[in-house]
Motif scaffolding. Structure first.
Motif, PDB file in Angstrom:
ATOM      1  N   ASN A   1     -10.847   2.471  -8.329  1.00  0.00           N
ATOM      2  CA  ASN A   1     -10.774   3.251  -7.133  1.00  0.00           C
ATOM      3  C   ASN A   1     -12.234   4.059  -6.770  1.00  0.00           C
ATOM      4  OD1 ASN A   1     -10.562   5.047  -4.776  1.00  0.00           O
ATOM      5  ND2 ASN A   1      -8.380   5.307  -5.155  1.00  0.00           N
TER       6      ASN A   1
ATOM      7  N   GLU B   1      -9.648   4.856   0.921  1.00  0.00           N
ATOM      8  CA  GLU B   1      -9.565   3.791  -0.502  1.00  0.00           C
ATOM      9  C   GLU B   1      -9.212   2.273  -0.469  1.00  0.00           C
ATOM     10  OE1 GLU B   1      -7.144   6.686  -3.021  1.00  0.00           O
ATOM     11  OE2 GLU B   1      -8.071   8.373  -2.177  1.00  0.00           O
ATOM     12  N   MET B   2      -8.084   2.322   0.513  1.00  0.00           N
ATOM     13  CA  MET B   2      -7.531   0.936   0.263  1.00  0.00           C
ATOM     14  C   MET B   2      -8.480   0.095   0.947  1.00  0.00           C
ATOM     15  SD  MET B   2      -6.254  -1.259   2.762  1.00  0.00           S
ATOM     16  CE  MET B   2      -5.732  -0.264   4.262  1.00  0.00           C
TER      17      MET B   2
ATOM     18  N   MET C   1      -2.244  -1.405  -3.875  1.00  0.00           N
ATOM     19  CA  MET C   1      -3.159  -0.188  -3.490  1.00  0.00           C
ATOM     20  C   MET C   1      -2.765   1.033  -2.772  1.00  0.00           C
ATOM     21  SD  MET C   1      -5.797  -3.088  -1.587  1.00  0.00           S
ATOM     22  CE  MET C   1      -4.575  -3.713  -0.726  1.00  0.00           C
ATOM     23  N   PRO C   2      -3.570   2.150  -2.863  1.00  0.00           N
ATOM     24  CA  PRO C   2      -3.236   3.323  -2.325  1.00  0.00           C
ATOM     25  C   PRO C   2      -3.010   3.244  -0.834  1.00  0.00           C
ATOM     26  CG  PRO C   2      -5.306   3.506  -3.497  1.00  0.00           C
ATOM     27  CD  PRO C   2      -4.866   2.032  -3.338  1.00  0.00           C
TER      28      PRO C   2
ATOM     29  N   THR D   1     -11.972   9.091 -14.066  1.00  0.00           N
ATOM     30  CA  THR D   1     -11.269  10.337 -13.274  1.00  0.00           C
ATOM     31  C   THR D   1     -11.808  11.594 -13.894  1.00  0.00           C
ATOM     32  OG1 THR D   1      -9.279  10.091 -14.129  1.00  0.00           O
ATOM     33  CG2 THR D   1      -9.724   8.996 -12.172  1.00  0.00           C
TER      34      THR D   1
ATOM     35  N   GLU E   1     -11.759   0.104   0.824  1.00  0.00           N
ATOM     36  CA  GLU E   1     -12.600  -0.176  -0.062  1.00  0.00           C
ATOM     37  C   GLU E   1     -12.492  -1.198  -1.215  1.00  0.00           C
ATOM     38  OE1 GLU E   1     -15.814  -0.095  -3.077  1.00  0.00           O
ATOM     39  OE2 GLU E   1     -13.500   0.614  -3.336  1.00  0.00           O
ATOM     40  N   MET E   2     -11.114  -0.982  -1.705  1.00  0.00           N
ATOM     41  CA  MET E   2     -10.690  -1.786  -2.610  1.00  0.00           C
ATOM     42  C   MET E   2     -10.336  -3.171  -2.164  1.00  0.00           C
ATOM     43  SD  MET E   2      -7.552   0.118  -4.682  1.00  0.00           S
ATOM     44  CE  MET E   2      -7.750   1.470  -5.524  1.00  0.00           C
TER      45      MET E   2
ATOM     46  N   PRO F   1      -5.777   4.272  -9.247  1.00  0.00           N
ATOM     47  CA  PRO F   1      -6.366   2.805  -9.246  1.00  0.00           C
ATOM     48  C   PRO F   1      -5.234   1.673  -8.584  1.00  0.00           C
ATOM     49  CG  PRO F   1      -5.011   3.406 -11.191  1.00  0.00           C
ATOM     50  CD  PRO F   1      -5.168   4.915 -10.522  1.00  0.00           C
ATOM     51  N   GLY F   2      -5.665   0.620  -8.337  1.00  0.00           N
ATOM     52  CA  GLY F   2      -5.051  -0.458  -7.527  1.00  0.00           C
ATOM     53  C   GLY F   2      -4.884  -1.368  -8.677  1.00  0.00           C
TER      54      GLY F   2
ATOM     55  N   THR G   1       1.102  -1.240   0.035  1.00  0.00           N
ATOM     56  CA  THR G   1      -0.163   0.043   0.164  1.00  0.00           C
ATOM     57  C   THR G   1       1.107   1.366  -0.014  1.00  0.00           C
ATOM     58  OG1 THR G   1      -0.172   0.276   2.348  1.00  0.00           O
ATOM     59  CG2 THR G   1      -1.771  -1.162   1.197  1.00  0.00           C
TER      60      THR G   1
END
Lengths: 422, 422
Positions: B129, B159-160, B153-154, B99, B162-163, B135-136, B66
């Motif tokens: 994302n 954000e992480m 992942m971010p 985006t 949720e992904m 994006p992951g 991450t």
């Protein structure tokens, strides 16, 4: 000097504990001019521990390991270190007597544990534990490891922090010479992408030893400028110059040149200008008031908060005209304006904030989608005249995130009204 | 399956950020039957990242990294991965268009960054994302690395997470094979140690394949019971039996047998009993109202919130008697009672909560130390009669933590009043 932190404990690999010890060690070491290159968490397993310590000692001149030292069966660190360095555990009478005297009350049952607890790695400098039982150790790892330094401390934060501050840091600070300086820059009302657009040129021309990091938060983007080197004067100058350049480039979005939340800056401005504030909230449901009162001393300027969810309460409590609600809908700048005015009058504050919007997930429409909020600010001037400003803000995210971003936007309006001094 | 977590970001090595992402990933992976063997934090430096990823991929079949993916220049992860795997960055039109459509308003300035943001590692499965920009990616690292899996992942938690939940865990669960069942148990009003005392016997007799994890949060302790195996029937049975045993052992503290906050359970009870609620807050400053309105649909039962910080507003808005304030002080059950009664009357709700206490850091006294809160609940019965209950709760911590614990205690009173159905 380069260092590594090794955090030992199964609870760190199962997610049952967040590794706050590592954050503490990193910031203390950084302040002492020691750059931490890696933080590793491994389990309570003897092989894992010795394997990780060998790896870390192979890379770094200084390795600080926490955890696995308590006098319980599942503590493996001491045995792992002995195996790695080919040493024995030796009984330390001072440690034993110190603990026996402190635990005499339950000595009988604890005696064997206290003996076990007083066994230290041969050839180590023992670090007394002023808070708990397990002693810490500082070791020179010998020729095999290029005489690199290994520090062992307990995993209990209070014990580790006390050992670190009293015994370990003085030794480390003496050995290292470097200086590290950080400046935090807090922004609001601008995303990471747009902010990067504004400060990109500065990033391209950073002086050596200075870095700029983006620390995105849910409510806004924070920047951290870090400078390191041997000459304190030069390090501080480089850091200041970059920080000022960023502040200028992002002017209008920077609300603080320190690590402080927006509500605290708004509070300082209110105090210095001897003004009071109140909030009337619909969609933020009390979050604006809650954030304003998160600040110690906020009772000095926070007057009142109203959470008016229904149209009835907007009309009944704040005197919003039913006609306005009918003509423009609850989510409108017209209603935000009347909410702010009503709140100002009701509370007798100098400034009143209002929020009315759609936090979601339901309730959105084509013209007012989820993530839309209308904001109002009413202010009583010295002449008693009331002025009102309104605006509309849009974001997207979960209900909670929308509420947070809405509250940030409302606080930002107060900040701009009171003067963007920073 | 064995996994490693690599957390990328200088802020983790300077101690400016505590690595909560790693704790989240470890607990989710553990629950999915994947054992995490190491968590490593390294800096935003391209060499450090590729070096660390090579090391981790050499040890583990699955590596989750991450951080360092945002559309800014301090992000090095994508380049480091390309170098490590000998791949190129390729433009992903879907990511770009998604985006741009979201950021069209300021597209002009952001366009180049959005392009940069849409560059992904060749041959990767892109993870959308839903919360932020970056994006992951999920990658098969090819023969050189024994086709081991790398997930990027971010670093932004929302954000992480949720992904991870939406895109990554399903894939991992599928690969790790077998069945995994979890039961989340949420408690309030009891600490980790006391809770462990209640469920200790159950922990000692857990069936094979079933684990019990403590997930302490600021407001209360959550438990997660995870069972895994090949036979769904047996796995579900084991999980249910343990969950029921824990619910019984911790009866009176368990407010939900699912992963849902206390305010949501209170909301469900209000809806099912067709009751409305209001809140009058002093020390919690709007947090109780904010939490109640964090719940989607809360407009169906939340009537009004009053944040009354000063004695004047307690008297003026809620009709608290000046005599009561003078005789007992603002922080007293007598005042909490009158606040709740006044709130009930003013708002016309069926139930009113009140809080008055000392959040700190200042304002404490010998009899009412920082961390003390007096809570009130007023209720209008079917006969129109108003009944009031009050209580005093004590905790210790920072101002923010005290406010949170106070609000939890207030919500817990409403929960107990409405029936502890779960």
């Amino acid at each position: 000097m380069r260092a590594e932190v090794v955090s030992i404990g199964d609870e760190l690999l199962t997610g049952q504990k967040v590794n706050t010890n590592a954050a503490f060690l990193c910031s203390e070491l950084g302040a002492a001019g020691v750059a931490v290159e890696r933080v590793v968490a491994c389990g309570d397993d003897e092989d894992a521990i010795s394997g990780q310590l060998a790896e870390s000692l192979g890379r770094s001149e200084l390795v600080l390991a926490t955890g696995g030292l308590g006098p319980t069966r599942d503590d493996r660190t001491k045995r792992a270190v002995c195996r790695l360095l080919g040493r024995e555990l030796v009984f330390d009478r001072d440690v034993y007597e110190a603990t026996v005297s402190r635990y005499s009350d339950r000595a009988a049952s604890a005696a064997s544990n206290l003996r076990h607890n007083a066994m230290v790695v041969e050839g180590s400098v023992v670090i007394a534990n002023a808070v708990g039982l397990a002693p810490g150790m500082m070791l020179d790892c010998g020729k095999t490891f290029g005489n690199r330094q290994l520090v062992l401390m307990p995993g209990v934060p209070a014990e580790m922090e006390e050992m670190m501050r009293r015994s370990v840091l003085p030794v480390i600070a003496e050995r290292s010479g470097g200086v590290i300086v950080h400046t935090h820059i807090r922004t609001t009302g601008i995303g990471e992408t747009s902010l990067a657009g504004l400060v990109g040129d500065i990033e391209d021309r950073l002086p050596g030893g200075t870095t700029l990091a983006y620390l995105p938060h849910e409510a806004g983007v924070h920047l951290r400028i870090s400078s390191s080197g041997d000459d304190r004067g030069a390090v501080e100058r480089d850091n200041r110059v970059v920080a000022e350049a960023v502040r200028t480039a992002a002017a209008g979005y920077v609300y603080a040149m320190r690590d402080v939340p927006l509500e605290a800056v708004v509070g300082e401005l209110l105090l210095s200008q001897e003004l009071t504030i109140s909030a009337a909230e619909s969609c933020t449901g009390g979050l604006v008031s809650s954030r304003l009162t998160d600040v110690a001393g906020s009772s000095g300027y926070f007057r009142q908060g109203y959470v008016v969810y229904s149209n009835e309460s907007k009309a009944g409590i704040l005197g919003v005209e039913p006609e306005t609600l009918a003509a423009h809908g609850a989510v409108s700048e017209a209603v935000a304006a009347e909410m702010a005015e009503g709140c100002l009058e009701k509370s007798g504050a100098d400034i009143a904030l209002s929020t009315t919007g759609v936090a979601g997930p339901g309730g959105g429409s084509a013209t007012k989608p989820v993530g839309t909020v209308c904001l109002g600010l009413a202010r009583r001037g010295e002449d008693g005249e009331v002025s009102v400003r309104t605006s509309t803000f849009r974001t997207r995210g979960s209900r909670r995130r929308n509420k947070l971003r809405f509250s940030e936007a409302a606080l930002a309006i107060a900040w701009r009204e009171l003067g963007t001094k920073e």
